[in-house]
Design a protein around this motif. Structure first.
Motif, PDB file in Angstrom:
ATOM      1  N   HIS A   8      82.962  42.408  79.945  1.00 38.83           N
ATOM      2  CA  HIS A   8      83.514  41.494  80.719  1.00 38.83           C
ATOM      3  C   HIS A   8      82.693  41.486  82.090  1.00 38.83           C
ATOM      4  O   HIS A   8      82.513  40.484  82.718  1.00 38.83           O
ATOM      5  CB  HIS A   8      84.936  41.553  80.891  1.00 38.83           C
ATOM      6  CG  HIS A   8      85.570  40.983  79.745  1.00 38.83           C
ATOM      7  ND1 HIS A   8      85.939  41.819  78.601  1.00 38.83           N
ATOM      8  CD2 HIS A   8      86.366  39.807  79.573  1.00 38.83           C
ATOM      9  CE1 HIS A   8      86.478  40.715  77.730  1.00 38.83           C
ATOM     10  NE2 HIS A   8      86.707  39.648  78.262  1.00 38.83           N
ATOM     11  N   ALA A  12      80.386  38.780  84.015  1.00 38.15           N
ATOM     12  CA  ALA A  12      80.699  38.531  85.473  1.00 38.15           C
ATOM     13  C   ALA A  12      79.459  38.698  86.323  1.00 38.15           C
ATOM     14  O   ALA A  12      78.982  37.838  87.210  1.00 38.15           O
ATOM     15  CB  ALA A  12      81.817  39.087  86.033  1.00 38.15           C
ATOM     16  N   TRP A  13      78.792  39.773  86.399  1.00 35.22           N
ATOM     17  CA  TRP A  13      77.791  40.247  87.333  1.00 35.22           C
ATOM     18  C   TRP A  13      76.519  39.615  87.012  1.00 35.22           C
ATOM     19  O   TRP A  13      75.891  38.926  87.914  1.00 35.22           O
ATOM     20  CB  TRP A  13      77.435  41.498  86.858  1.00 35.22           C
ATOM     21  CG  TRP A  13      76.130  42.155  87.634  1.00 35.22           C
ATOM     22  CD1 TRP A  13      76.325  42.841  88.980  1.00 35.22           C
ATOM     23  CD2 TRP A  13      74.861  42.555  87.009  1.00 35.22           C
ATOM     24  NE1 TRP A  13      75.127  43.284  89.289  1.00 35.22           N
ATOM     25  CE2 TRP A  13      74.233  43.211  88.217  1.00 35.22           C
ATOM     26  CE3 TRP A  13      74.272  42.174  85.962  1.00 35.22           C
ATOM     27  CZ2 TRP A  13      72.774  43.516  87.879  1.00 35.22           C
ATOM     28  CZ3 TRP A  13      72.980  42.395  85.706  1.00 35.22           C
ATOM     29  CH2 TRP A  13      72.128  43.067  86.887  1.00 35.22           C
ATOM     30  N   VAL A  16      77.307  35.748  88.419  1.00 30.60           N
ATOM     31  CA  VAL A  16      77.311  35.806  89.886  1.00 30.60           C
ATOM     32  C   VAL A  16      75.753  35.941  90.221  1.00 30.60           C
ATOM     33  O   VAL A  16      75.455  35.152  91.203  1.00 30.60           O
ATOM     34  CB  VAL A  16      77.971  37.010  90.373  1.00 30.60           C
ATOM     35  CG1 VAL A  16      77.637  37.151  91.944  1.00 30.60           C
ATOM     36  CG2 VAL A  16      79.632  36.820  90.286  1.00 30.60           C
ATOM     37  N   ALA A  24      79.831  31.114  89.052  1.00 28.27           N
ATOM     38  CA  ALA A  24      80.501  32.080  88.087  1.00 28.27           C
ATOM     39  C   ALA A  24      81.794  31.409  87.864  1.00 28.27           C
ATOM     40  O   ALA A  24      82.513  31.452  86.861  1.00 28.27           O
ATOM     41  CB  ALA A  24      80.489  33.593  88.748  1.00 28.27           C
ATOM     42  N   VAL A  28      82.057  31.372  83.861  1.00 33.60           N
ATOM     43  CA  VAL A  28      82.795  32.273  83.061  1.00 33.60           C
ATOM     44  C   VAL A  28      84.110  32.166  82.616  1.00 33.60           C
ATOM     45  O   VAL A  28      84.336  32.286  81.150  1.00 33.60           O
ATOM     46  CB  VAL A  28      82.745  33.539  83.914  1.00 33.60           C
ATOM     47  CG1 VAL A  28      83.596  34.724  83.416  1.00 33.60           C
ATOM     48  CG2 VAL A  28      81.647  34.082  84.383  1.00 33.60           C
ATOM     49  N   THR A  50      90.974  36.577  85.924  1.00 34.97           N
ATOM     50  CA  THR A  50      89.499  36.291  85.666  1.00 34.97           C
ATOM     51  C   THR A  50      88.985  35.996  87.158  1.00 34.97           C
ATOM     52  O   THR A  50      87.756  36.388  87.591  1.00 34.97           O
ATOM     53  CB  THR A  50      89.119  35.182  84.688  1.00 34.97           C
ATOM     54  OG1 THR A  50      89.468  35.415  83.467  1.00 34.97           O
ATOM     55  CG2 THR A  50      87.697  34.597  84.801  1.00 34.97           C
ATOM     56  N   TYR A  53      88.701  39.151  89.269  1.00 36.94           N
ATOM     57  CA  TYR A  53      87.394  39.963  89.078  1.00 36.94           C
ATOM     58  C   TYR A  53      86.287  39.374  89.441  1.00 36.94           C
ATOM     59  O   TYR A  53      85.194  40.091  89.895  1.00 36.94           O
ATOM     60  CB  TYR A  53      87.490  40.455  87.429  1.00 36.94           C
ATOM     61  CG  TYR A  53      88.045  41.704  87.376  1.00 36.94           C
ATOM     62  CD1 TYR A  53      87.653  42.772  87.584  1.00 36.94           C
ATOM     63  CD2 TYR A  53      89.547  41.723  86.761  1.00 36.94           C
ATOM     64  CE1 TYR A  53      88.242  44.057  87.328  1.00 36.94           C
ATOM     65  CE2 TYR A  53      90.144  42.992  86.396  1.00 36.94           C
ATOM     66  CZ  TYR A  53      89.294  44.088  87.037  1.00 36.94           C
ATOM     67  OH  TYR A  53      90.117  45.478  86.741  1.00 36.94           O
ATOM     68  N   LEU A  54      85.942  38.059  89.281  1.00 39.74           N
ATOM     69  CA  LEU A  54      84.663  37.473  89.712  1.00 39.74           C
ATOM     70  C   LEU A  54      84.568  37.423  91.306  1.00 39.74           C
ATOM     71  O   LEU A  54      83.629  37.832  91.460  1.00 39.74           O
ATOM     72  CB  LEU A  54      84.741  35.959  89.154  1.00 39.74           C
ATOM     73  CG  LEU A  54      84.669  35.531  87.728  1.00 39.74           C
ATOM     74  CD1 LEU A  54      84.925  34.008  87.513  1.00 39.74           C
ATOM     75  CD2 LEU A  54      83.390  36.024  87.414  1.00 39.74           C
ATOM     76  N   VAL A  57      83.506  41.011  91.621  1.00 44.67           N
ATOM     77  CA  VAL A  57      82.015  41.359  91.578  1.00 44.67           C
ATOM     78  C   VAL A  57      81.154  40.740  92.541  1.00 44.67           C
ATOM     79  O   VAL A  57      80.309  41.218  93.082  1.00 44.67           O
ATOM     80  CB  VAL A  57      81.950  40.792  90.230  1.00 44.67           C
ATOM     81  CG1 VAL A  57      80.454  40.770  89.726  1.00 44.67           C
ATOM     82  CG2 VAL A  57      82.736  41.719  89.093  1.00 44.67           C
TER      83      VAL A  57
END
Length: 81
Positions: A8, A12-13, A16, A24, A28, A50, A53-54, A57
């Motif tokens: 995951h 995301a990485w 981005v 993203a 995503v 989500t 975390y985005l 990141v």
């Protein structure tokens, strides 16, 4: 397709890296939502988590940095929220 937490983060990485946070946030969520639906557990998708975390990141993302280096300097991304 199934992803563990590292997978995951990789998703995301990469997102981005392609389109910044804005890209993203568009790319995503539908992927993860569909993965949860295909796994028979659509309730497992958590949009708030989500987005968080985005954002995390994106705040740590550096141009040209390999994914493993990103993970090495971002161990907090593996802590349970």
């Amino acid at each position: 397709m199934s992803l563990d937490h590292r997978g995951h983060l990789r998703l995301a990485w990469e997102a981005v890296g392609r389109g910044g946070l804005a890209g993203a946030l568009v790319d995503v969520p539908p992927v993860l939502r569909e993965m949860a639906r295909e796994a028979g557990a659509p309730e497992r998708y958590d949009h708030v988590l989500t987005v968080a975390y985005l954002e995390a990141v994106a705040a740590r993302w550096r141009p040209g940095e390999p994914f493993d280096a990103f993970l090495a300097r971002s161990p907090e991304l593996f802590e349970r929220p």
